[in-house]
Design a protein around this motif. Structure first.
Motif: not given
Length: 291
Positions: A144-147, A152-155
């Motif tokens: 959730w934090i990443a989304e 960088a490199f989220r996916e």
């Protein structure tokens, strides 16, 4: 009753989107009435539904599953399901993703389908996760934090966390989910199941599959019975009946069209075939859905 096929991860507004995944807060989408249709429906994508807190019912491929805290549902493309919460503010996360999201990331063409938690043939598709709740919550929190951040490199990060969750559930929840204890099926049966999924629309008799597998029908039948307690013919018929039920929920096709779709040229034979397995005719089954 019309069962729509939802084709986009961000349903229902982005059917042309090429984005490989979408993530939603369960509380938000239930409160706002978004992305959870209020009637049975199918997806063209995979779905992971984590319920941290909530009560209700989830009907998946005609099996009713009570919803409780600390559950995860894993849905495959094509499964018919209907989700209802009896509380207004359930908590959790909904992740929809296209098959290529994990397969491409791992350079493994059939990785998702090889997992024991996803089922296209009507198998149960949920797990209780009390035994590893803390670790799973941590992984979802990172997702959730990443989304919601510009990193960088989220996916790739989200794919890594999703993979961690899937493997944790597959490996660490066996004791509290004894009904899902893995069974080491012979390779012949695994290959047979793959062939059924590919050809059940066209070929209904074990001989075709036995010839494909270079064994005799009797040998295939014996191995299947020993491994699954079902004959080869029963395994084929079960998959056909499941698909027939899925299609019968869709009022856009009449029964003769469904029979043809499933490889039956004779409607009366399809009716007898269905009644022998389901205990009612296709027409009666469809009518029962409206009761």
């Amino acid at each position: 009753m019309n069962i729509p096929l939802l084709k986009a991860c961000d349903i229902p507004n982005r059917e042309e989107s090429s984005h490989p995944y979408v993530i939603h807060s369960l509380k938000d989408i239930v409160r706002e009435g978004l992305y959870i249709p209020k009637s049975p429906h199918r997806h063209s994508f995979y779905q992971i539904l984590y319920i941290k807190r909530g009560k209700g019912a989830h009907t998946v491929d005609f099996h009713d599953v009570p919803i409780s805290d600390d559950m995860i549902f894993f849905l495959s493309p094509g499964q018919v399901h209907d989700l209802h919460f009896s509380e207004e503010a359930p908590e959790g996360i909904l992740v929809n993703f296209r098959e290529r999201f994990l397969n491409d990331f791992l350079a493994h063409k059939n990785f998702v389908d090889s997992l024991p938690i996803f089922s296209k043939n009507g198998g149960l598709c949920y797990r209780h996760i009390t035994s590893c709740k803390s670790d799973i919550e941590t992984a979802f929190s990172k997702i959730w934090i990443a989304e919601t951040s510009d990193i960088a490199f989220r996916e790739e990060f989200i794919a890594t966390m999703l993979l961690e969750i899937i493997l944790m559930v597959s490996i660490r929840t066996q004791e509290e989910n004894p009904e899902f204890s893995p069974v080491a099926l012979p390779q012949l049966v695994l290959h047979f199941e793959e062939l059924i999924e590919k050809y059940y629309h066209e070929f209904h008799l074990p001989r075709f599959y036995a010839d494909y597998l270079a064994v005799s029908p009797n040998y295939l039948n014996s191995v299947c019975r020993n491994a699954t307690e079902k004959t080869a013919g029963e395994m084929i018929r079960s998959r056909i009946i499941l698909e027939a039920k899925r299609l019968l929920v869709n009022s856009g096709m009449d029964i003769s069209q469904i029979a043809y779709e499933l490889g039956f040229e004779d409607l009366s034979y399809f009716t007898k075939f269905f009644k022998a397995a389901a205990g009612m005719t296709p027409k009666q089954f469809r009518k029962s859905l409206h009761m």
